[in-house]
Scaffold this active site. Structure first.
Site, PDB file in Angstrom:
ATOM      1  N   HIS A  30      31.016  44.564  41.882  1.00  0.00           N
ATOM      2  CA  HIS A  30      29.579  44.619  41.773  1.00  0.00           C
ATOM      3  C   HIS A  30      29.227  45.369  43.033  1.00  0.00           C
ATOM      4  CE1 HIS A  30      28.788  41.630  38.371  1.00  0.00           C
ATOM      5  NE2 HIS A  30      30.357  41.529  38.631  1.00  0.00           N
ATOM      6  N   TYR A 297      35.823  35.939  46.110  1.00  0.00           N
ATOM      7  CA  TYR A 297      34.721  36.425  46.674  1.00  0.00           C
ATOM      8  C   TYR A 297      34.742  36.110  48.127  1.00  0.00           C
ATOM      9  CZ  TYR A 297      32.565  36.329  42.155  1.00  0.00           C
ATOM     10  OH  TYR A 297      32.231  36.494  40.806  1.00  0.00           O
TER      11      TYR A 297
END
Ligand code: HEM
Length: 341
Positions: A30, A297
């Site tokens: 992303h 993450y």
């Protein structure tokens, strides 16, 4: 051939770097995106489902980030990939609650292993500089859990604006209210502006970067709003597989409104939007993909923040000046890489 490496958060992020490039100082997935801000206000009925302060009816400040899935900072906004919306809610007292969602109704992968196998099959072969088609074929034959998403993607085109997409939480979560009554739910954010898709013609003619300008233009007319809609699970609904949508006809309840008021700036760059940063009253399901995301993450966050702190940031829509701020990530990977250094 060598045995496949174990599916660890570090191996998955290594593989993202090999497939998409190092993305120094930036998100490993992303990568293309933009920051936004606003607030969330729960409906009166929300507290019947969860006792989280998120749902107490008072407006809660929100930091947001809209994005394109994948690690290409220069991906065109016409790319037929999922769009993302990540939210950080600042609860009364300062505690945080986070979400990271996609504009698709199901995920590609039922397990971290299949996600990793599919990603790593796109790794360029050192001999050719291109992915090995035989390996890609073998992975496609071995893992078929991406079929529901692939079918949906084939029938849908990307949105003309981030304001015209629904964003799905995809995993099941357990909502617990003040009476300790619990139930399984999924949620999505439904745009008041309505869902829209680009036409095939627009996909061919649209410029590479229209999503940020479209949102800025829309915001000149006022805030953009989404309703947060819960789907109430029933016995037997799958709780651990984000590739399986729940059957149609489940009861849906509107639990709040997200208002995006401003876009741009770098207020979201240093945030690690971790889907397991939750508040009392919202609990994770034992979905292995959900559990794996948190340390993945954190791994990406620790690498990019470390680089940004040294001033090493790749060109593109890079963070500007805010790199060293933000909430530290939680999870094992962050602890081991950041604290033991
Ligand atoms: C095994 C599954 C997954 C892996 C390994 C993975 C990995 C990652 C990584 C490494 C990042 C970059 C984090 C950062 O540097 O801050 C990221 C971002 C993101 N992911 Fe995932 N992800 C997975 C599944 C999902 C799912 C199921 C969703 C949606 C429900 C999702 C939505 C997002 C969004 C919206 C972002 C961008 C967050 C932002 O703007 O900071 N991902 N993912």
């Amino acid at each position: 051939a060598d045995a496949a490496p174990a599916t660890t958060p570090q191996a998955v992020v290594d593989s993202m770097e090999a497939v998409f490039g190092p993305n120094t100082g930036r998100r490993r997935n992303h990568t293309k995106g933009l920051c936004a801000e606003g607030r969330f206000t729960a409906t009166p009925q929300a507290a019947r489902y969860s006792r989280s302060p998120l749902f107490n009816g008072q407006p809660v400040p929100v930091q947001a980030r809209f994005s394109l899935a994948g690690g290409r900072a220069t991906a065109p906004d016409t790319a037929r990939s999922p769009r993302g919306l990540a939210l950080q809610f600042q609860l009364p007292g300062g505690a945080l609650h986070q979400m990271a969602m996609l504009n698709v109704p199901v995920f590609s992968s039922a397990t971290p292993e299949s996600f990793f196998a599919r990603l790593d099959a796109d790794r360029p072969d050192p001999a050719t500089g291109k992915p090995d088609p035989a390996r890609q074929k073998a992975v496609a034959e071995r893992y078929t859990d991406n079929k529901p998403l692939a079918a949906w993607m084939a029938q849908h085109r990307p949105p003309p604006s981030f304001a015209n997409a629904s964003y799905h939480g995809l995993h099941a979560f357990r909502f617990v209210n003040a009476q300790d009554q619990a139930r399984w739910v999924k949620w999505r954010f439904v745009p008041r502006d309505g869902e829209q898709e680009l036409s095939e013609e627009q996909l061919k003619t649209a410029p590479a970067d229209f999503l940020a300008p479209a949102l800025a233009e829309r915001l000149r007319k006022g805030p953009v709003e989404w309703d947060m809609v819960l789907t109430l699970g029933q016995d037997g609904d799958p709780l651990t597989d984000p590739t399986q949508a729940w059957p149609a006809g489940r009861t849906e309840v509107s639990v709040g409104t997200l208002q995006i008021q401003r876009a741009g700036g770098s207020g979201c760059e240093a945030i690690n939007f971790d889907p397991l940063v939750l508040s009392d009253g919202v609990q994770p399901s034992p979905d292995p993909v959900l559990a794996f995301r948190s340390p993945a993450y954190a791994t990406s966050w620790v690498r990019r923040q470390g680089e940004a702190a040294k001033g090493e940031v790749a060109k593109g829509d890079a963070p500007r000046g805010e790199a060293a701020k933000g909430n530290p990530p939680r999870g094992e990977a962050a602890t081991s890489e950041a604290v033991r250094r």
